[in-house]
Design a protein around this motif. Structure first.
Motif, PDB file in Angstrom:
ATOM      1  N   ASN A 191       0.802  -1.221   0.000  1.00 46.78           N
ATOM      2  CA  ASN A 191       0.000   0.000   0.000  1.00 46.78           C
ATOM      3  C   ASN A 191       0.835   1.272   0.000  1.00 46.78           C
ATOM      4  O   ASN A 191       0.495   2.240  -0.696  1.00 46.78           O
ATOM      5  N   ASP A 192       1.887   1.303   0.799  1.00 52.24           N
ATOM      6  CA  ASP A 192       2.701   2.521   0.882  1.00 52.24           C
ATOM      7  C   ASP A 192       3.297   2.872  -0.478  1.00 52.24           C
ATOM      8  O   ASP A 192       3.284   4.035  -0.902  1.00 52.24           O
ATOM      9  N   ALA A 193       3.832   1.870  -1.161  1.00 52.76           N
ATOM     10  CA  ALA A 193       4.431   2.106  -2.470  1.00 52.76           C
ATOM     11  C   ALA A 193       3.372   2.527  -3.480  1.00 52.76           C
ATOM     12  O   ALA A 193       3.588   3.446  -4.278  1.00 52.76           O
ATOM     13  N   ALA A 238      -7.292  -2.814  -8.064  1.00 51.48           N
ATOM     14  CA  ALA A 238      -7.606  -2.360  -6.709  1.00 51.48           C
ATOM     15  C   ALA A 238      -8.971  -2.880  -6.263  1.00 51.48           C
ATOM     16  O   ALA A 238      -9.178  -3.205  -5.091  1.00 51.48           O
ATOM     17  N   VAL A 239      -9.921  -2.978  -7.220  1.00 50.35           N
ATOM     18  CA  VAL A 239     -11.245  -3.509  -6.892  1.00 50.35           C
ATOM     19  C   VAL A 239     -11.181  -5.027  -6.735  1.00 50.35           C
ATOM     20  O   VAL A 239     -11.778  -5.593  -5.821  1.00 50.35           O
ATOM     21  N   ILE A 240     -10.442  -5.688  -7.628  1.00 52.22           N
ATOM     22  CA  ILE A 240     -10.307  -7.145  -7.551  1.00 52.22           C
ATOM     23  C   ILE A 240      -9.714  -7.569  -6.213  1.00 52.22           C
ATOM     24  O   ILE A 240     -10.160  -8.548  -5.590  1.00 52.22           O
ATOM     25  N   GLN A 261      -9.264  -3.221  -2.214  1.00 48.35           N
ATOM     26  CA  GLN A 261      -8.489  -2.234  -1.464  1.00 48.35           C
ATOM     27  C   GLN A 261      -9.150  -0.859  -1.642  1.00 48.35           C
ATOM     28  O   GLN A 261      -8.748  -0.073  -2.498  1.00 48.35           O
ATOM     29  N   PRO A 262     -10.165  -0.567  -0.842  1.00 45.80           N
ATOM     30  CA  PRO A 262     -10.924   0.679  -1.013  1.00 45.80           C
ATOM     31  C   PRO A 262     -10.064   1.936  -0.935  1.00 45.80           C
ATOM     32  O   PRO A 262     -10.335   2.909  -1.655  1.00 45.80           O
ATOM     33  N   CYS A 305     -16.040  -0.618  -2.363  1.00 47.08           N
ATOM     34  CA  CYS A 305     -15.565  -0.214  -3.692  1.00 47.08           C
ATOM     35  C   CYS A 305     -16.719   0.298  -4.541  1.00 47.08           C
ATOM     36  O   CYS A 305     -16.567   1.262  -5.292  1.00 47.08           O
ATOM     37  N   PHE A 306     -17.880  -0.338  -4.416  1.00 43.50           N
ATOM     38  CA  PHE A 306     -19.061   0.106  -5.148  1.00 43.50           C
ATOM     39  C   PHE A 306     -19.396   1.548  -4.793  1.00 43.50           C
ATOM     40  O   PHE A 306     -19.651   2.380  -5.676  1.00 43.50           O
TER      41      PHE A 306
END
Length: 316
Positions: free
Chosen positions: A85-87, A115-117, A120-121, A156-157
């Motif tokens: 996440n940081d990167a 990101a959705v798959i 990771q909101p 995510c939706f």
């Protein structure tokens, strides 16, 4: 990645018109900066200002943006896949408004798809804020919203539907390569709350699949999902909608076990639309007897009729 360039020991004066620094003039002391306006910023506004300045100092030709794996993945793709996440957040922060964010790999997946798959909101939110295109489709024709609907990811939706309001109507009307829009994908998965939200957001409840003309109500009957059938009817689904084959939702209850679905659709369907189309009706008894007689006559001559196997499997 270098966040700042140049020395921070000397400060440059800026033109009054905001076009940039005056060449050659160095401020002599910090006292000259007391009217800079920084004191007027709220505490929670400082991070945004720092982030803006950081992006202003990033070169357009950052080498890491050009690196691709054999699968066409960028470093941002890889960071999201491996949940670094940081990167990922740092690359997004350094690429606001840059085409890099919409780079698609060999499966035509953009960072937003991944990101959705991976659900990771936070990454989804930052990508949308950075200007990622939510209307891009992968090699199956799915937008990121299609994927969120398939996975049932409420977080995510919500971000996708709220983060790109100007593009949302077009996305809701976008079919994937199976001819399914988001409302069809959601109906197939049986997510009641997501489907209700889609209708509230403007999705056409009576939209037809491109392949066979089924609506969400047809799909609900096919899947024998009584709760979904009730929800769709309460939201105004058309019980008289026809598939390309001429079938109403009630027609699809024939031969199905759920009597509750059949009963509710029977009561709502016009009497003249309850019967199956002629092409789908069962053979009459007379036709059936004629066929049986014909088959028996044929059996007598089986020994004289050569048998051919014209079915080929895998070209054999």
């Amino acid at each position: 990645m270098e966040l700042y360039r140049g020395s921070n020991t000397n400060q440059m004066d800026y033109n009054d018109d905001g076009r940039g620094p005056k060449s050659g003039k160095i401020l002599a002391s910090n006292d000259d900066r007391l009217d800079s306006g920084l004191d007027s910023l709220k505490e929670d506004e400082y991070p945004d200002v720092v982030s803006d300045f950081r992006r202003m100092n990033v070169a357009e030709d950052e080498p890491w943006r050009k690196e691709l794996t054999e699968d066409g993945d960028t470093y941002l793709h890889l960071a999201i896949i491996h949940e670094a996440n940081d990167a990922a957040l740092k690359m997004i922060d350094l690429s606001y408004g840059h085409p890099f964010l919409n780079t698609q790999n060999n499966q035509r997946q953009a960072a937003l798809h991944l990101a959705v798959i991976t659900e990771q909101p936070r990454i989804v939110e930052q990508l949308l804020k950075a200007g990622c295109d939510a209307s891009l489709v992968d090699d199956c024709g799915n937008t990121a919203l299609h994927i969120a609907c398939r996975k049932g990811s409420m977080a995510c939706f919500g971000l996708l539907t709220q983060g790109c309001p100007q593009h949302l109507p077009a996305i809701l009307q976008t079919p994937n390569y199976n001819g399914q829009k988001c409302i069809h994908v959601t109906a197939i998965q049986g997510y009641l709350s997501l489907l209700e939200s889609l209708v509230q957001l403007g999705a056409d409840i009576n939209s037809q699949e491109q392949c066979n003309g089924r609506t969400a109500l047809h799909l609900a009957v096919d899947l024998q999902n009584y709760e979904l059938v009730k929800l769709l009817i309460s939201k105004g689904a058309d019980v008289h909608s026809f598939t390309y084959g001429g079938h109403t939702p009630y027609h699809l209850t024939y031969g199905r076990e759920n009597a509750d679905i059949q009963k509710v659709l029977y009561e709502l369907t016009a009497p003249h639309l309850r019967e199956l189309p002629d092409s789908e009706s069962e053979d009459s008894d007379e036709d059936y007897e004629d066929q049986c007689t014909s088959d028996e006559d044929d059996d007598d001559d089986d020994d004289d009729v050569p048998i051919y196997d014209d079915i080929k499997m895998m070209g054999q």
